[in-house]
Design a protein around this motif. Sequence first.
Motif, mmCIF file in Angstrom:
data_model
loop_
_atom_site.group_PDB
_atom_site.id
_atom_site.type_symbol
_atom_site.label_atom_id
_atom_site.label_comp_id
_atom_site.label_asym_id
_atom_site.label_seq_id
_atom_site.Cartn_x
_atom_site.Cartn_y
_atom_site.Cartn_z
ATOM 1 N N ALA A 87 4.188 12.929 1.900
ATOM 2 C CA ALA A 87 2.867 13.377 2.369
ATOM 3 C C ALA A 87 2.492 12.673 3.666
ATOM 4 C CB ALA A 87 1.826 13.097 1.292
ATOM 5 N N GLY A 88 3.366 11.778 4.170
ATOM 6 C CA GLY A 88 3.039 11.018 5.376
ATOM 7 C C GLY A 88 2.074 9.876 5.046
ATOM 8 N N ILE A 89 1.615 9.154 6.092
ATOM 9 C CA ILE A 89 0.712 8.022 5.830
ATOM 10 C C ILE A 89 -0.655 8.201 6.489
ATOM 11 C CG2 ILE A 89 2.548 6.301 5.471
ATOM 12 C CD1 ILE A 89 1.785 5.258 8.354
ATOM 13 N N ALA A 90 -0.922 9.397 7.037
ATOM 14 C CA ALA A 90 -2.199 9.601 7.754
ATOM 15 C C ALA A 90 -3.395 9.312 6.845
ATOM 16 C CB ALA A 90 -2.263 11.023 8.296
ATOM 17 N N ALA A 91 -3.339 9.781 5.603
ATOM 18 C CA ALA A 91 -4.476 9.575 4.693
ATOM 19 C C ALA A 91 -4.632 8.087 4.343
ATOM 20 C CB ALA A 91 -4.286 10.395 3.426
ATOM 21 N N HIS A 92 -3.516 7.387 4.224
ATOM 22 C CA HIS A 92 -3.563 5.933 3.941
ATOM 23 C C HIS A 92 -4.235 5.191 5.098
ATOM 24 C CE1 HIS A 92 -0.334 7.409 1.354
ATOM 25 N NE2 HIS A 92 -0.514 6.341 0.590
ATOM 26 N N VAL A 93 -3.839 5.575 6.329
ATOM 27 C CA VAL A 93 -4.417 4.913 7.509
ATOM 28 C C VAL A 93 -5.922 5.173 7.557
ATOM 29 C CG1 VAL A 93 -4.452 4.898 10.032
ATOM 30 C CG2 VAL A 93 -2.266 4.963 8.817
ATOM 31 N N ASP A 94 -6.325 6.409 7.258
ATOM 32 C CA ASP A 94 -7.767 6.724 7.243
ATOM 33 C C ASP A 94 -8.503 5.798 6.283
ATOM 34 O OD1 ASP A 94 -7.403 8.709 9.064
ATOM 35 O OD2 ASP A 94 -7.501 10.367 7.612
ATOM 36 N N VAL A 107 -3.588 -4.813 4.461
ATOM 37 C CA VAL A 107 -2.897 -3.756 3.707
ATOM 38 C C VAL A 107 -1.572 -3.501 4.418
ATOM 39 C CG1 VAL A 107 -2.886 -1.268 3.204
ATOM 40 C CG2 VAL A 107 -4.957 -2.610 2.795
ATOM 41 N N ASN A 108 -0.508 -3.372 3.628
ATOM 42 C CA ASN A 108 0.811 -3.099 4.204
ATOM 43 C C ASN A 108 1.204 -1.648 3.987
ATOM 44 O OD1 ASN A 108 3.989 -2.928 3.276
ATOM 45 N ND2 ASN A 108 3.716 -4.146 5.111
ATOM 46 N N LEU A 109 1.712 -1.021 5.045
ATOM 47 C CA LEU A 109 2.259 0.339 4.957
ATOM 48 C C LEU A 109 3.622 0.368 5.625
ATOM 49 C CD1 LEU A 109 -0.870 2.455 6.026
ATOM 50 C CD2 LEU A 109 -0.049 2.065 3.687
ATOM 51 N N TRP A 110 4.487 1.203 5.121
ATOM 52 C CA TRP A 110 5.758 1.427 5.815
ATOM 53 C C TRP A 110 5.537 2.468 6.903
ATOM 54 C CZ3 TRP A 110 10.780 2.054 2.471
ATOM 55 C CH2 TRP A 110 11.041 0.844 1.802
ATOM 56 N N THR A 111 6.113 2.196 8.102
ATOM 57 C CA THR A 111 6.063 3.192 9.169
ATOM 58 C C THR A 111 7.473 3.732 9.452
ATOM 59 O OG1 THR A 111 5.876 1.251 10.621
ATOM 60 C CG2 THR A 111 3.905 2.572 10.324
ATOM 61 N N GLY A 158 0.752 -1.248 0.000
ATOM 62 C CA GLY A 158 0.000 0.000 0.000
ATOM 63 C C GLY A 158 0.782 1.297 0.000
ATOM 64 N N PHE A 159 2.053 1.271 0.442
ATOM 65 C CA PHE A 159 2.630 2.574 0.792
ATOM 66 C C PHE A 159 3.029 3.432 -0.408
ATOM 67 C CE2 PHE A 159 6.903 1.066 0.126
ATOM 68 C CZ PHE A 159 7.686 2.211 0.051
ATOM 69 N N THR A 187 6.739 8.407 7.162
ATOM 70 C CA THR A 187 5.654 8.917 8.016
ATOM 71 C C THR A 187 5.789 10.415 8.318
ATOM 72 O OG1 THR A 187 6.888 8.219 9.974
ATOM 73 C CG2 THR A 187 5.187 6.718 9.172
ATOM 74 N N THR A 188 7.019 10.940 8.265
ATOM 75 C CA THR A 188 7.207 12.354 8.576
ATOM 76 C C THR A 188 6.882 13.195 7.343
ATOM 77 O OG1 THR A 188 9.076 11.624 9.914
ATOM 78 C CG2 THR A 188 8.831 14.000 9.616
ATOM 79 N N PRO A 189 5.793 13.988 7.409
ATOM 80 C CA PRO A 189 5.447 14.755 6.213
ATOM 81 C C PRO A 189 6.418 15.915 5.977
ATOM 82 C CG PRO A 189 3.646 14.767 7.854
ATOM 83 C CD PRO A 189 4.873 14.233 8.520
ATOM 84 N N GLY A 190 6.513 16.344 4.724
ATOM 85 C CA GLY A 190 7.308 17.538 4.403
ATOM 86 C C GLY A 190 8.495 17.237 3.520
#
Length: 372
Positions: free
Chosen positions: A124-131, A74-78, A49-50, A83-86
């Motif tokens: 962009a970080g992963i917050a939207a993916h987690v949502d 679903v797999n995401l990298w943490t 997913g990431f 995860t740090t946006p910017g």
Amino acid sequence: MADASCLQTRLCDLLGLRYPIVQAGMAGVAGPELVAAVSEAGGLGVLGGFTLEPDELRRQIRAVKELTRKPFGVNLWTHPAVTTPGPRPRADAATMGAVCAALNAFRATMGLPAQTDAQAVSSAGIAAHVDVVLEEHVPVLSVALGDPGASLVERCHERGTRVMAMITTVEEARTVARAGVDLVVAQGSEAGGHHSTWTTRTDTARSGALALLPEVVDAVDRPVLVAGGIADGRGIASVICLGASGVVLGTRFVATREARAPEFWKAAIVKAGAHDTVVTTAYTGLPARAIRNAFSDGYAESNAPTLPPLQQKRAAQDIFDNARANADTRYFPMWAGQSVGVIHDIPSAREIVQRLITEATQTLQSMVHDLA
Ligand SMILES: Cc1cc2nc3c(=O)[nH]c(=O)nc-3n(C[C@H](O)[C@H](O)[C@H](O)COP(=O)(O)O)c2cc1C
């Protein structure tokens, strides 16, 4: 099929699976077809997913749901780099010059224009993916290369999503257990793809699965799965004996009809032996195991440094894109683990799950028989 009741583990009970087999979430390789095929066959399919945009992740999750009603993940990298946006800081001129010089040597042989700089990288970080994962009520979130932290795990649990975290050391296992994850995956150094660590230096020698698994089983009070070096039923039987509640297989599932890997990569896995893989940071800036080729060898010989995580990948992306378009195995990251040596064909994912279970069951039963 042989009687597989000896393979009913805590993982099966927790997730409602028939078999304790998890297909690794592999970015760019594990799409809805592979995931649904593995889940339908009785294992757990996991979407990579990431690297997907959140909308595309939602579309793929819904595509899986169209194909199966069985549990999937679903797999995401943490990893902090994800995860740090910017924006990420630029490398200094000397480092960038050395990296570009090493990459330009490959570009010259491919007819690609030389470059003197690399595009800036921003996350962009992963917050939207987690949502998306939580809104879609995905049964399992699998995370790698980072501590998911207690608040993310709590949010998942509130929505009924189980969390599985992959680690490479016993300290990392204790960290994710403290965060409250349901399942810990001990990844041995044999594994294909990226080493799922965030605490060890890139040059640190890592434990193989055989040593790491029992240490982690003793250290954490929850089911432990193992990843790395397993591509047949004998491997599954042996890690069950060491206390594993399940196995996570990546490379074996790349060489299946449903995987989204290019055909030249699947063929390279079938052809390769364990000694043909290498751990390198040259592709992404993070240590990962792939089939040795002109890129990994040439980069090592250049003695060039690598850019920070994922910036290295961006810097070399034109090379990888060109290699993919031309089926050029010399310059493409063909992630694969040391288990390549026992992979000899490219069947369907369903066939693989059935074969793994038959072999594992027969191996365990013959052990009992021999001891009797
Ligand atoms: C092609 C490929 C891509 C992978 N991509 C990911 C990924 O996106 N996320 C992840 O957590 N692990 C990824 N992995 C690592 C797997 O989770 C797992 O640790 C590994 O495949 C186990 O070793 P094996 O390949 O020998 O079965 C990848 C592995 C491979 C082979």
